[in-house]
Design a protein around this motif. Structure first.
Motif, short mmCIF file in Angstrom:
data_model
loop_
_atom_site.label_atom_id
_atom_site.label_comp_id
_atom_site.label_asym_id
_atom_site.label_seq_id
_atom_site.Cartn_x
_atom_site.Cartn_y
_atom_site.Cartn_z
N SER A 54 65.92 5.32 56.10
CA SER A 54 64.78 6.22 56.20
C SER A 54 65.03 7.22 57.31
N ALA A 55 63.98 7.94 57.69
CA ALA A 55 64.15 9.02 58.66
C ALA A 55 62.81 9.37 59.29
N ALA A 89 59.13 10.44 57.96
CA ALA A 89 58.02 9.53 57.59
C ALA A 89 56.77 9.81 58.40
N TYR A 95 59.53 15.10 50.35
CA TYR A 95 60.44 14.39 51.25
C TYR A 95 59.66 13.47 52.18
N LYS A 113 59.81 9.24 52.52
CA LYS A 113 60.16 8.51 53.74
C LYS A 113 59.01 7.60 54.19
N THR A 169 58.77 4.70 51.82
CA THR A 169 59.87 3.75 52.04
C THR A 169 59.55 2.80 53.18
N ASP A 170 59.07 3.34 54.30
CA ASP A 170 58.77 2.48 55.46
C ASP A 170 57.68 1.47 55.13
N SER A 199 63.32 -1.30 57.59
CA SER A 199 63.61 0.12 57.35
C SER A 199 64.25 0.68 58.60
N TRP A 252 65.47 4.15 60.59
CA TRP A 252 65.56 5.60 60.73
C TRP A 252 66.96 5.97 61.20
N THR A 310 59.95 -0.90 61.07
CA THR A 310 60.82 0.26 60.94
C THR A 310 61.46 0.47 62.30
#
Length: 284
Positions: free
Chosen positions: A150-151, A154, A163, A167, A170-171, A190, A192, A245
């Motif tokens: 992930s990134a 989020a 986008y 993210k 996903t988290d 998750s 980043w 995360t």
């Protein structure tokens, strides 16, 4: 000695390629999945066969497995093959994602193609399907690990709403899966990643000179994330991270993990903030 069996989705190039390579260096058998099988299939280069060869050269065993992560049947066939040929799965890295060529083009979402939203199909839904197919193998014995790449998008604006939704989703999905995996001694985490040194990044830097200078100063290789994943998996306290995360650069500091050039990439927390913390309050 081989450490176990891992599946890294979307590993023809980019983040998945580096993660697979690092897991190979740690001694894992790594199933490398993706659609690219022939050179030139993507303008960014890379194939599953090239990555699998790099995994083997690094000290593991690379297995190239063609898989369209937008096709549920293809994903089911992948994990059926892992079950048949390996009889186990220790790590799943959910990394496959549909990144549109216009992702970094300036402008509001309504001026861009509607298929930007495909990132919610291959990137969010696809991770759910892979996790669904992999879970029976991961929970067969304690110690299974499910990773979602992930990134910071989020929690902060980056590249538009599709986008960001992918993210953030996903988290949260990783956190919720952790609740249901916990009784079986399996973890869901998750991670980043930072700004990555990949072919896609190089193309973006060349296309927009100067725009990414500050981020490039903190850039990390995708192998760095793979090294962190290997360290998490061998951590006796792995389950304490389940449901969280984590920022890769910060977790690397905990383990003493460095990037392939010996550097310690900096956390982007001071710039973008930190991940959300989710409660495991069961409302059912």
């Amino acid at each position: 000695m081989k450490k176990g069996v891992a599946v890294v989705t979307g590993a023809s190039r980019g983040a998945g390629q580096g993660i697979a390579r690092a897991l190979g260096a740690a001694g894992y058998t790594v199933y490398v999945t993706g659609r690219s099988q022939t050179a030139g299939a993507s303008r960014l280069g890379g194939t599953i066969h090239e990555t699998a060869a790099e995994v083997t050269a690094a000290g593991g065993r690379g297995v190239a497995f063609p898989c369209d992560h937008g096709d549920d049947a293809s994903v089911r066939a992948l994990f059926a093959a892992v079950a048949r040929d390996e009889g186990r799965l220790d790590i799943l890295v959910n990394n496959a994602v549909s990144l549109h060529d216009e992702l970094i083009r300036p402008g509001p979402f309504w001026t861009k193609p509607t298929d930007m939203v495909d990132i919610l199909d291959v990137g969010l839904r696809s991770s759910y399907i892979a996790a669904h197919a992999a879970a029976p193998l991961l929970v067969a014995k304690p110690g299974g690990l499910m990773i979602f790449t992930s990134a910071p998008g989020a929690v902060s604006y980056a590249h538009g709403p599709a986008y960001g939704a992918q993210k953030a989703g996903t988290d949260k999905m990783s956190a919720d899966m952790a609740v249901e995996l916990r009784p079986y001694g399996a973890a869901s985490i998750s991670i980043w990643m930072g700004f990555l040194k990949t072919a896609r990044t190089a193309a973006a830097v060349a296309e927009r000179p100067g725009q990414f200078d500050a981020l490039m100063a903190t850039a990390e290789t995708p192998d760095f994330t793979g090294r962190i994943i290997a360290a998490i998996h061998r951590d006796p306290a792995m389950m304490a991270l389940s449901g969280r995360t984590v920022i890769g650069a910060e977790q690397a500091q905990v383990y003493g993990v460095r990037d392939i050039d010996g550097s310690s990439p900096a956390s982007l927390r001071p710039i973008v903030g930190g991940p959300f913390t989710y409660d495991e309050i069961i409302l059912d």
